[in-house]
Design an enzyme around this catalytic site. Structure first.
Site, PDB file in Angstrom:
ATOM      1  N   LYS B 207       8.683  -0.855  -9.134  1.00 18.68           N
ATOM      2  CA  LYS B 207       8.543   0.588  -9.324  1.00 18.68           C
ATOM      3  C   LYS B 207       8.021   1.221  -8.037  1.00 18.68           C
ATOM      4  CE  LYS B 207       5.279   3.353 -10.498  1.00 18.68           C
ATOM      5  NZ  LYS B 207       5.486   4.576  -9.714  1.00 18.68           N
ATOM      6  N   GLU B 281      -3.437  -5.252  -3.492  1.00  9.19           N
ATOM      7  CA  GLU B 281      -3.689  -4.845  -2.114  1.00  9.19           C
ATOM      8  C   GLU B 281      -4.114  -3.389  -2.212  1.00  9.19           C
ATOM      9  OE1 GLU B 281      -3.758  -3.177   0.909  1.00  9.19           O
ATOM     10  OE2 GLU B 281      -1.675  -3.476   1.490  1.00  9.19           O
ATOM     11  N   CYS B 315      -3.582   1.957   4.526  1.00 10.95           N
ATOM     12  CA  CYS B 315      -4.756   1.392   3.861  1.00 10.95           C
ATOM     13  C   CYS B 315      -5.671   0.686   4.839  1.00 10.95           C
ATOM     14  CB  CYS B 315      -4.313   0.434   2.758  1.00 10.95           C
ATOM     15  SG  CYS B 315      -3.005  -0.664   3.278  1.00 10.95           S
TER      16      CYS B 315
END
Lengths: 313, 502
Positions: B207, B281, B315
């Site tokens: 997704k 993650e 990130c």
């Protein structure tokens, strides 16, 4: 099990009996935290009965500290403080200490064996469990300085960089130890965790906490720095959820828990993205054979750190 | 191309202040947008389930827009629980029927096919990635797309060597992997997830994020054209509810999630007791540590790259700059100068350094945190650049005088906003760097090799960049310590997320 008041009467009958000959000195069983033997801060205890051994001077029933949430928190604090210096030791040094543990286990073979028999093992079973435990300690002693060679890597990145990935310990690992095998279960779950530099807070087998305490006496005389292994006695269902919630606990390794407790620990661990490992009864039984040891047991409690640096002149 | 010097000279005079850094101001940069002419976007995309394009049972669609123009690019299906169920069933059937039985060397060739097709369609992918997500074309062209292809190529090679990866121990696939990816590197994250899953012998339901679904749908077209057995890879589009339906689906054996720590914790919580394998993650708040003995000009380039790369939607962005006190003023001055040379604007322009913020929602969140930074006493500097009138843009910004306790030093901003703090000793730098719930990455800048290793040993982070930043490679494991998640992606170590070692 905690004895009910009605059952306790069975032992009261011996009161008033005068011992023939020398009066023996009974051992007080305590938890092992920060390198010291301590009672529960709660003052609570539970009793464990022993199958009577002919000719044994050991008492039939002993009091064991019933560890509390606060005992768990105290143990995490010392385990956290012990982590950095333990991880900073050379792998060779950690190996030397684990080998020393094997030596001490061997020298206490008879005490460990009789402790297991008191909890219901046959003499032959107890002997073979102690032997397997000693051999396993030797196995992990020799593993400490091999881990990195086996799991680290140099990464062939496509660019002018030197890159490598190395394993590191996670920090504090909480272990809900197998109910049985009581001794081999402790050895098989604690040693792979500390071999790489983690420290451990362990909830010992409720069925046979005495053997855990004897094992701790071996740890205490093995040059293992205080705080690296901390062993609590009591109910996992009472203590473990608090360890799972505790932010300074990096991982939790659950060996003996019913489905409800296992799920609870996994759920509570999510609040701090804990590394949660769960095993079933079959996995506990498998600790008895050769599959009960290996790199996999160590690897589950390693972090991988990747380092990059440019190459150039 | 020769330029009219007098015209450029006039333009320079027109500026109120002569820039401290002169990056060839004799030339005016003419707009240089990448042409979108040959990009073939459909008006509407269905769900890619069982090798076929299907209309969603939910009957709902939503628009995906370009964050730089706010114009609608296409409509994509909003998959409901029934659609997710269909996708998982297709993946299960593909797994049982052929994928788990197929020899690794055959699986490998399918994965290589995907890598090759991505290389062939690289330009189209780069353009769509930039249109849909807002990142500068130079980044999608030079990093996202080639690296995505490299990930497939790398993992294709593992498919028939899994028995070598774990010291001779046998491995087996996990089954159906449910994978949920973020909007900051849409195609690259799809590659990071799908490639190792297929190599390990698993089938996939992926997704993509709701603001950046297009490159994943184009990847589905590649997978279709590569003739992968139907159902091996299924792509379902939608928002958080679609992701939740996927993660909690009973017949999913493994969940892989990249995104915020908040959602990661929620997924871990919901998966408790399910026996599913999980890798996360999550967020980061990386320290980029600059020592006085570093090559300062190189460090400044690294700081810029660390925080303004991909608008700071990274990130592992170096969002906390820790500078040794003695060089703080020098570094800040050089940063100010360098900031004024960054080109902010049309992401499709090949000269653009900083593109559009991915969504209005994210734009609002970044502005809120910038306001909080000011309210908490940080001193703000924002590059003096003209922003386009349409689209979501934020000029590169940094704060000095930030305290460790302020929100902009603790929370992941996920935008082009840097918080600068100082330290005096290496021990203090470690203390401050590790004083966070996150532990994804860190940077160290010094000319002393021994100091880099000393720092690298003590930093609690999964990736340490010494005298560099934001480097990625499929052979290099990536992932976090602490609340930045668990599991690794890339390298031999990353394979263990998709196989059970026996």
């Amino acid at each position: 099990m905690v004895k009910k008041a009605t059952q306790d009467r069975a032992y009261i009958t011996s009161i008033g009996t005068v011992a023939a000959g020398r009066v023996s000195v009974n051992k007080a069983y305590k938890m092992y935290v920060g390198g010291a033997f301590v009672r529960s801060e709660s003052g609570r205890y539970f009793q464990v009965e022993a199958s009577a051994i002919a000719g044994s001077a050991d008492p039939e029933v002993v009091n064991i500290p019933l560890g509390s949430r606060k005992d768990g928190r105290d143990a995490v604090l010392v385990a956290k403080n012990a982590h950095e210096p333990w991880a900073a030791r050379t792998a060779y040094n950690r190996g030397q200490i684990l080998y020393r543990l094997a030596e001490v286990l061997e020298s206490r073979r008879s005490e460990l064996t009789s402790s297991l028999t008191r909890a219901g093992s046959t003499a032959a079973e107890a002997l073979s469990e102690v032997s397997a435990s000693i051999d396993r300690a030797v196995y992990y002693a020799g593993f400490c300085d091999k881990i990195s060679s086996l799991v680290a890597s140099h990464n062939p990145v496509s660019g002018p960089h030197f890159g490598f990935t190395m394993p590191e310990s996670m920090g504090v690992v909480a272990i809900v130890a197998p109910e049985e095998p009581a001794l081999l279960g402790l050895v098989s779950t604690i040693l792979p965790v500390i071999a790489s530099g983690n420290t451990a807070v362990v909830i010992a087998s409720r069925r046979d906490p005495r053997t855990a305490v004897v094992f701790c006496e071996c740890l205490a005389t093995s040059d293992l720095p205080g705080g690296v292994v901390n062993v609590l006695t009591g109910d996992a269902s009472e203590i473990a959820p608090h360890l799972a919630k505790h932010r300074e606990v990096n991982a939790i390794d659950t060996w003996s828990a019913d489905d409800a407790l296992r799920t609870l620990l996994e759920r509570e661990g999510s609040g701090s993205v804990k590394r949660v490992r769960s095993h079933d009864g079959r996995a506990c039984a498998a600790l008895r054979d050769e599959d009960g040891q290996g790199l996999g047991f160590i690897e589950k409690f390693l972090e991988f750190k990747t380092v990059w640096h440019p190459v150039g002149i | 191309m020769k330029k009219d010097i007098t015209k450029a000279g006039k333009a320079q005079l027109a500026r109120t202040q002569k820039p401290s850094l002169d990056f060839g101001s004799a030339w005016e940069y003419a707009p240089s947008p990448e042409s979108t002419d040959h990009v073939k976007l459909q008006a509407q995309y269905g769900l890619f389930i069982g090798g076929k394009w299907k209309a969603p049972k939910s009957k709902k669609y939503f628009a995906t827009i370009s964050p730089s123009t706010e114009q609608k690019l296409a409509e994509v299906a909003d998959a409901g629980a029934a659609d997710v169920d269909d996708a998982v069933k297709a993946a299960r059937s593909a797994y049982d029927t052929y994928w788990k039985k197929m020899p690794g060397k055959e699986r490998a060739k399918y994965i290589f096919r995907i890598a090759r097709a991505l290389q062939e369609k690289a330009r189209e992918f780069a353009i769509v990635e930039t249109m849909d997500g807002g990142k500068p074309i130079k980044e999608s062209r030079d990093l996202d797309v080639p690296l995505a292809a490299a990930h497939f190529f790398y993992h294709g090679g593992w498919a028939d060597k899994l028995d070598l990866a774990f010291h001779g121990r046998k491995v087996r696939p996990l089954g159906v992997a449910g994978q949920i990816i973020p909007w900051n590197f849409p195609l690259l994250m799809a590659a990071w997830k799908i490639a190792p899953a297929l190599a390990g012998g698993n089938t996939v339901v992926l997704k993509p994020a709701e603001t950046t679904p297009l490159s994943s749908l184009m990847l589905a077209q590649i997978i279709e054209e590569a003739e992968l057995p139907p159902g091996v890879v299924n792509i379902v589009t939608g928002a958080g509810q679609t992701g939740a339906a996927l993660a909690s689906h009973k017949d999913v054996n493994k969940v892989a999630f990249t995104g915020s720590t908040e959602i990661g914790k929620l997924i871990q919580r919901n998966l408790a007791g399910s026996g599913k394998k999980l890798t996360l993650e999550l967020g980061g708040k990386a320290a980029n540590i600059v020592f006085a003995d570093a090559s300062i000009d190189q460090a400044v380039e690294g700081i810029i790259n660390g925080i303004y790369f991909n608008q700071g939607h990274v990130c592992c962005a170096g969002s906390r700059l820790l500078v040794e006190e003695s060089v703080h003023d020098l570094v800040v001055k050089k940063l100010r100068d360098r900031l004024s040379t960054l080109r902010v604007g049309d992401p499709l322009d090949k000269n653009t350094d900083v593109g559009a913020i991915n969504s209005r929602e994210q734009w609002e969140r970044i502005n809120e945190l910038v306001a909080a930074g000011e309210a908490e006493g940080g001193e703000r500097y924002t590059a003096p650049c003209k922003l386009p009138s349409k689209g979501f843009f934020i000029a590169p910004t940094f704060f000095t005088g930030v305290s460790m306790s302020s929100r902009i030093a603790r929370e992941e901003i996920f935008g082009p906003v840097l918080s600068i703090m100082t330290f005096r000793t290496a021990e203090e730098a470690i203390e401050k760097a590790n004083n966070t719930m996150y532990g994804l990455s860190a940077g160290v800048w010094t000319d002393k090799g021994a100091k880099i290793f000393w720092m690298a040993q003590r930093l609690k982070a999964g990736v340490i960049w010494g005298n560099t930043f934001n480097k990625f490679d499929p052979s290099s494991p990536f992932g976090g310590y602490k609340e930045s998640g668990f599991g690794r992606e890339g390298g031999r170590q990353g394979l263990s997320a998709y196989v059970e070692v026996l």
